[in-house]
Design an enzyme around this catalytic site. Structure first.
Site, mmCIF file in Angstrom:
data_model
loop_
_atom_site.group_PDB
_atom_site.id
_atom_site.type_symbol
_atom_site.label_atom_id
_atom_site.label_comp_id
_atom_site.label_asym_id
_atom_site.label_seq_id
_atom_site.Cartn_x
_atom_site.Cartn_y
_atom_site.Cartn_z
ATOM 1 N N TYR A 158 0.832 -1.206 0.000
ATOM 2 C CA TYR A 158 0.000 0.000 0.000
ATOM 3 C C TYR A 158 0.868 1.258 0.000
ATOM 4 O O TYR A 158 0.604 2.216 -0.745
ATOM 5 C CB TYR A 158 -0.907 -0.030 1.223
ATOM 6 C CG TYR A 158 -1.942 1.051 1.298
ATOM 7 C CD1 TYR A 158 -3.091 1.002 0.510
ATOM 8 C CD2 TYR A 158 -1.807 2.115 2.191
ATOM 9 C CE1 TYR A 158 -4.070 1.991 0.603
ATOM 10 C CE2 TYR A 158 -2.769 3.101 2.294
ATOM 11 C CZ TYR A 158 -3.898 3.030 1.498
ATOM 12 O OH TYR A 158 -4.859 4.012 1.599
ATOM 13 N N LYS A 162 0.926 4.085 -2.901
ATOM 14 C CA LYS A 162 0.559 5.463 -2.625
ATOM 15 C C LYS A 162 1.719 6.425 -2.868
ATOM 16 O O LYS A 162 1.511 7.586 -3.250
ATOM 17 C CB LYS A 162 0.043 5.578 -1.190
ATOM 18 C CG LYS A 162 -1.311 4.887 -0.980
ATOM 19 C CD LYS A 162 -2.358 5.347 -1.995
ATOM 20 C CE LYS A 162 -3.754 4.912 -1.624
ATOM 21 N NZ LYS A 162 -4.756 5.329 -2.646
#
Length: 257
Positions: A158, A162
């Site tokens: 993640y 991001k």
């Protein structure tokens, strides 16, 4: 919130991952700005609630089912939106999933799924929509990053996705600026959504206790709401943000390193 129709031409926005959470709040917020909104999610039926809230307030909305990581589905979805709502000139790349785990437990599937939905999805959607923006000589792309881009235990996939969203944002801002297209990123901190509830469950905490603990670490002494993020996205997607591009705005209740 009632919809206020602008005297200017109605613009068409696409919000991915808009069935719930930040995406739903953003779709509703953009509709309140007078946008026609394509509410896009993996399951078209799941978009019904968001669409009904928009139409009940007098806005125009279309539920669209598509996997943003699938090139053919993205192409078909954007073509359908252009035909049924009009050429999209606002895109919010919000679709995302979690597959949290420590690196020694993280499977290749966990890694690929998160990178594909967040980063590949943003690439495919941006590539498909930018031609409509270039033709219109106006465009707004807002990518959802996260405070996790700075690093977060148990989120190697993640965090990488991001952080990648921020690099994509800055590069697209450079490439598309001369066509009247701005590209910015919003990076939420702790926002109370289904995803953060899932994180609480993963670490074995009740969601209310999880939120209360998080709030003690936030200068404004509360966790964020999806509407907080939607407000920031609304600014970046509007006419007033025409000289703001390639920026990352942390919506986190305080400064981040």
């Amino acid at each position: 919130m009632a919809i206020e129709q602008s005297a200017t031409e109605e613009r068409v926005a696409i919000v991915t991952g808009a069935a719930r959470g930040i995406g739903a709040a953003t779709a509703i917020r953009l509709a309140a700005e007078g946008r026609a909104v394509a509410v896009l999610d993996l399951d078209e039926a799941a978009c019904k609630d968001t669409v009904e809230k928009i139409t009940a307030a007098g806005g125009r909305a279309l539920a669209v089912g598509a996997d943003v990581s699938d090139e053919e589905q993205v192409t078909a979805a954007v073509a359908r939106i252009a035909e049924e709502l009009g050429a999209p000139t606002i895109l919010v790349n919000n679709a995302g999933v979690l597959r949290d785990n420590l690196i020694f437990k993280m499977s290749v599937s966990d890694w690929d799924t998160v990178l594909n939905v967040h980063l590949r999805g943003a690439f495919l959607m941006s590539r498909a929509v930018q031609k409509h923006m270039v033709d219109a000589k106006f465009g707004r792309i807002v990518n959802l990053s996260s405070s996790s881009a700075l690093g977060n235990r148990g989120q190697a996939n993640y965090a990488a996705a991001k952080a990648g969203m921020q690099g994509l944002t800055k590069t697209l801002a450079i490439e598309l600026g001369k066509f009247g297209v701005t590209v910015n990123a919003v990076a939420p901190g702790f926002i109370a959504t289904d995803m953060t509830a899932a994180t609480a469950a993963r670490v074995g905490m009740g969601f209310e206790d999880f939120k209360a603990a998080a709030a003690t670490q936030i200068p404004v002494a509360r966790v964020g709401l999806p509407e907080d993020v939607g407000n920031a996205i609304a600014f970046f997607s509007g006419d007033a943000a025409g000289f703001v591009s390639g920026q990352v705005l942390y919506v986190a209740g305080g400064p981040l390193d």
